[in-house]
Design an enzyme around this catalytic site. Structure first.
Site, short mmCIF file in Angstrom:
data_model
loop_
_atom_site.label_atom_id
_atom_site.label_comp_id
_atom_site.label_asym_id
_atom_site.label_seq_id
_atom_site.Cartn_x
_atom_site.Cartn_y
_atom_site.Cartn_z
CB THR A 14 2.02 0.75 6.16
OG1 THR A 14 0.50 0.58 6.45
CG2 THR A 14 2.88 0.49 7.53
CG ASP A 27 2.55 -6.77 7.68
OD1 ASP A 27 2.03 -6.26 6.51
OD2 ASP A 27 2.00 -7.50 8.34
N GLY A 40 0.88 -1.00 -0.03
CA GLY A 40 -0.03 0.00 0.00
C GLY A 40 0.76 1.24 -0.08
NE ARG A 49 -1.27 -4.87 -1.65
CZ ARG A 49 -1.82 -3.90 -1.28
NH1 ARG A 49 -2.52 -3.29 -2.23
NH2 ARG A 49 -1.67 -3.24 -0.20
CG ASP A 59 -2.84 -0.05 7.58
OD1 ASP A 59 -3.50 0.71 7.11
OD2 ASP A 59 -2.84 -1.23 6.59
CG ASP A 66 0.16 -2.51 10.15
OD1 ASP A 66 1.07 -2.19 9.59
OD2 ASP A 66 -0.66 -3.47 9.39
NE ARG A 118 -3.44 -3.95 5.47
CZ ARG A 118 -2.49 -4.21 5.24
NH1 ARG A 118 -2.29 -5.21 4.13
NH2 ARG A 118 -1.18 -3.69 5.65
P1 ADP Z 1 2.33 -4.49 2.58
O1 ADP Z 1 3.68 -4.28 2.44
O2 ADP Z 1 1.94 -2.95 2.58
O3 ADP Z 1 1.93 -4.92 3.79
P2 ADP Z 1 1.41 -6.48 1.03
O4 ADP Z 1 1.05 -7.51 2.26
O5 ADP Z 1 0.46 -6.50 -0.16
O6 ADP Z 1 1.44 -4.99 1.39
O7 ADP Z 1 2.56 -7.16 0.40
C1 ADP Z 1 3.38 -6.46 -0.44
C2 ADP Z 1 4.17 -7.42 -1.42
O8 ADP Z 1 4.93 -8.19 -0.44
C3 ADP Z 1 3.08 -8.57 -1.87
O9 ADP Z 1 2.26 -8.45 -3.04
C4 ADP Z 1 4.32 -9.70 -2.39
O10 ADP Z 1 4.68 -9.44 -3.56
C5 ADP Z 1 5.01 -9.40 -1.11
N1 ADP Z 1 4.84 -10.44 0.03
C6 ADP Z 1 3.90 -10.55 1.00
N2 ADP Z 1 4.10 -11.52 1.73
C7 ADP Z 1 4.98 -12.25 1.22
C8 ADP Z 1 5.68 -13.48 1.71
N3 ADP Z 1 5.16 -14.13 2.84
N4 ADP Z 1 6.58 -14.04 0.78
C9 ADP Z 1 7.14 -13.44 -0.27
N5 ADP Z 1 6.77 -12.13 -0.80
C10 ADP Z 1 5.67 -11.61 0.18
#
Ligand code: ADP
Length: 329
Positions: free
Chosen positions: A133, A110, A18, A79, A135, A137, A179
């Site tokens: 972020t 995260d 995000g 993403r 959030d 969080d 979230r």
């Molecule tokens: P944020 O970083 O804001 O929490 P996301 O949860 O959408 O956003 O994560 C961003 C990107 O990080 C995902 O689209 C994916 O490419 C990568 N990612 C998230 N979780 C994992 C994971 N467990 N292993 C590998 N890549 C991950």
């Protein structure tokens, strides 16, 4: 905490997940502090998508002019479900080899840090994270870049809603982002004088909330603002409104603030935090520290291992919920 032995001459930076106001200020700080250390910076666009698809271009000190005040991210974000696959991560390493990139800085949440942690574990790519972020969080950091701006944007909207709630003697439910995290809801609720705050990790007792609202009406209160965090998916305000309608004669109006909370010019708090974290990230990476994010603890910056930040949960400040109820008499 992990350490690497690489001499850092060229790094890559990406923004992922995000978007959050202040990400640009962090990119600017990384590029310009790196320049002062004779380290080159390559910008990777759209987060892990750019890493997989080799979307990389040099970022020089003039490329980051006039962006400290801009929301969003000049690098774009993205993403990628593919990046969850080890074989795709292995392929993405070719991009780093092609451009002689020695280490990475990841600005994100995260999920992005889980991806970064995997790159270190599987391929020993040195990475330092910057928490970006709205959030707030991220375990290990009391603040994340974008949170302060999002809270102020939501607060501005709530102040406006209060005008109409007051004029019509209405109960409003305002849904904010976050979230599963209740940080925005708790801060906005307390700062906006909300009567009730509903957070996903709190104990929502709708009956008790209704009793308090009815009681306040008896005592002469004509309007109320209830704040709810969105929870797993947007629209929680509709469920709350239904429950309140069924259990009382009150007909709440709903306002879902949505993505306006993500945009806009970052506040001074976010610009300063982003500048300091950006400088600390490149400093740590060049000194051999990695597999960490830069966290904040009041006035200090800390090294927080990705492992810790991605496995521990940061609880919402539930004491704000109780304090709001006391202050809303
Ligand atoms: P944020 O970083 O804001 O929490 P996301 O949860 O959408 O956003 O994560 C961003 C990107 O990080 C995902 O689209 C994916 O490419 C990568 N990612 C998230 N979780 C994992 C994971 N467990 N292993 C590998 N890549 C991950």
């Amino acid at each position: 905490m992990a350490q690497h032995q690489k001499k850092i001459s060229r790094i890559g930076i990406y923004t992922s997940g995000g978007d959050a106001p202040g990400m640009n200020a962090a990119i600017r700080a990384v590029v310009r502090v790196a320049h002062s250390m004779n380290i080159e910076v390559m910008g990777i666009s759209q987060g892990y998508i750019g890493l997989i698809e080799n979307r990389v271009a040099p970022l020089n000190i003039r490329d980051v002019a006039n962006i400290i005040q801009r929301g969003g991210t000049i690098l774009k974000t993205g993403r990628s479900t593919d990046f969850h696959k080890p074989e795709v991560r292995a392929r993405s390493i070719e991009t780093l080899k092609t451009h002689n990139i020695d280490g990475l800085i990841c600005v994100g949440g995260d999920g992005s840090f889980r991806g970064a942690h995997a790159l270190w574990n599987e391929h020993k790519i040195p990475i330092v994270g910057i928490p970006g972020t709205i959030d707030n969080d991220i375990f290990g950091s009391d603040l994340t870049i974008g949170f302060d701006t999002a809270v102020n944007t939501a607060l501005d909207a709530i102040d406006k809603i209060r005008d109409t709630a007051d004029s019509h003697d209405r109960v409003f439910i305002v849904e904010v982002m976050g979230r599963n995290s209740g940080f925005i809801a708790c801060h906005v609720g307390l700062a906006g004088g909300a009567e009730e705050i509903f957070v996903p990790d709190g104990n929502t007792n709708i009956e008790k909330s209704i009793d308090r609202i009815k009681d306040s009406i008896k005592k002469g209160k004509r309007s109320s603002i209830l704040i709810t965090a969105e929870g797993q998916k947007p629209g929680r305000a509709y469920d709350l409104a239904d429950a309140i309608r069924k259990k009382s004669g009150i007909d709440p109006k709903i306002c879902i603030l949505g993505h306006i909370q993500r945009g806009g010019s970052p506040t001074s708090v976010d610009r300063v935090l982003a500048s300091r974290m950006g400088a600390a990230a490149i400093d740590n990476l060049s000194k051999g520290f990695c597999d960490i994010l830069i966290g904040s603890d009041g006035p200090n910056l800390l090294q927080v291992p990705f492992e810790l930040a991605t496995t521990k949960e940061k609880r919402s400040p539930l004491e704000y919920v109780q304090l709001s109820q006391i202050l809303a008499i």
